[in-house]
Design a protein around this motif. Structure first.
Motif, short mmCIF file in Angstrom:
data_model
loop_
_atom_site.label_atom_id
_atom_site.label_comp_id
_atom_site.label_asym_id
_atom_site.label_seq_id
_atom_site.Cartn_x
_atom_site.Cartn_y
_atom_site.Cartn_z
N ARG A 272 -44.51 -0.92 59.02
CA ARG A 272 -45.33 -1.82 58.18
C ARG A 272 -46.24 -1.03 57.24
O ARG A 272 -46.26 -1.27 56.02
N GLU A 273 -46.97 -0.08 57.80
CA GLU A 273 -47.90 0.68 56.97
C GLU A 273 -47.17 1.62 56.02
O GLU A 273 -47.61 1.84 54.89
N GLY A 274 -46.01 2.15 56.46
CA GLY A 274 -45.24 3.00 55.58
C GLY A 274 -44.71 2.26 54.37
O GLY A 274 -44.71 2.79 53.25
N LEU A 279 -45.80 1.48 48.35
CA LEU A 279 -46.21 0.66 47.20
C LEU A 279 -47.52 1.15 46.59
O LEU A 279 -48.05 0.52 45.68
N GLY A 280 -48.05 2.25 47.13
CA GLY A 280 -49.24 2.85 46.55
C GLY A 280 -50.55 2.41 47.17
O GLY A 280 -51.62 2.66 46.59
N THR A 286 -53.43 6.28 54.63
CA THR A 286 -54.33 6.86 55.63
C THR A 286 -53.92 6.42 57.03
O THR A 286 -53.93 7.22 57.98
N ALA A 287 -53.54 5.16 57.17
CA ALA A 287 -53.13 4.64 58.48
C ALA A 287 -51.86 5.32 58.97
O ALA A 287 -51.75 5.66 60.16
N VAL A 288 -50.90 5.54 58.09
CA VAL A 288 -49.64 6.19 58.49
C VAL A 288 -49.91 7.61 58.98
O VAL A 288 -49.38 8.04 60.01
N ARG A 289 -50.74 8.36 58.25
CA ARG A 289 -51.06 9.72 58.69
C ARG A 289 -51.68 9.71 60.09
O ARG A 289 -51.36 10.56 60.92
#
Length: 310
Positions: A272-274, A279-280, A286-289
């Motif tokens: 979801r976060e990726g 989409l920028g 930040t959440a994905v990292r």
């Protein structure tokens, strides 16, 4: 009529909330009309004059100075511990404004057998409905959000965590949990399910409390006849706060499910976060990292995080 036997402990956690305090305090009298109540404010080491504002405008209030930014749940727990006797606790964000008679209506809902938590209908500063009802987090709902978007997925109970069908907010309902800015819970609920889990620091603490209450047979009831205004914070635009919100979803899910299910939930959140990061959207990047960092998933939130109303 509200029973004179009812006593509500009003609990507010402040963090650099000086500008919000006057309007909040002004709304308490009308919102709690006819009810015996007392106010306790826990301040998380505000850099502004939040404490002074409370003491000037509400001299009878109990103020608990935490001495550090201890988090939302810790503030609630400290305030409840210092509050006088109560039959119910009303937790309010500093940016909430009660409408007249709001809490009397919620108290009526709280008396419904099997009810532990009552929440009102919320609107924002422009009078627009805030979609506050939530379903329990699940893998399918996270995937539904990723594929369809929260707005569309929320129309279907199996596919969305946020209840987005506006007609659902016209009628009283039982909800798995609700956003935590305006929450009334009974003394029984506190005795059986409290305190709030301080390990979350901010976000998911209200989810955890409501789900534990439901586990104990005490449901959360949404009551549209009771209304309040929530000016809302900035978790949706702050990368740091969105990261914390996302990580705490994983932490909460891990506590309630087996490792295989928890891994599936984590993967769904990464998807979801990726997709949003592609989409920028900076908060999602930040959440994905953070989701891909084992150390960030293990660590407990710390005082470097800020309150969304700060």
């Amino acid at each position: 009529m509200v029973s004179t036997a009812e006593t509500v402990a009003v609990v507010v956690v402040t963090y650099n909330s000086e500008r919000l305090i006057p309007d909040l305090l002004a709304s308490l009298g009308p919102g709690l009309e006819g009810i015996d109540w007392h106010l306790t404010v826990a301040d998380n080491a505000s850099a502004d004059d939040s404490v002074g504002a409370v003491r000037r405008l509400a001299p009878d209030a109990t103020v608990v100075e935490m001495g550090r930014n201890a988090g939302y749940a810790a503030g609630i727990n400290a305030a409840v511990a210092k509050a006088g006797p109560f039959t119910a606790v009303l937790v309010l964000n500093p940016d909430v404004r009660l409408t007249p008679g709001c809490i009397g209506t919620l108290l009526g809902t709280l008396r419904t057998p099997g009810t532990g938590i009552a929440v009102p209908l919320l609107v924002d500063g422009d009078g627009k409905l805030i979609q506050t009802m939530r379903r329990e987090p699940s893998i399918l709902r996270t995937l539904g959000d990723a594929v369809l978007g929260a707005g569309r997925a929320g129309r279907y109970p199996a596919l969305g965590e946020v209840v987005t069908e506006e007609r659902a907010y016209d009628i009283a309902a039982i909800t798995d949990w609700a956003e935590g800015s305006t929450v009334l819970f009974s003394a029984e609920c506190w005795e059986r399910c409290g305190p709030w889990d301080e390990s979350f620091f901010l976000y998911s603490e209200e989810t955890d409390f409501a789900l534990r209450a439901r586990d104990a047979g005490l449901v959360t009831r949404f009551t549209p006849a009771a209304q309040a205004i929530h000016l809302e914070g900035d978790s949706r635009v702050s990368p740091r706060l969105w990261m914390l919100l996302t990580l705490n979803k994983v932490r909460l899910y891990r506590r309630r499910h087996n490792p295989v299910a928890a891994a599936g939930f984590w993967a769904a959140l990464v998807l979801r976060e990726g997709s949003r990061a592609a989409l920028g959207k900076t908060p999602s990047r930040t959440a994905v990292r953070a989701l891909l960092s084992p150390s960030r998933l293990r660590e407990q939130p710390g005082p470097r995080m800020v309150h969304p109303n700060g």
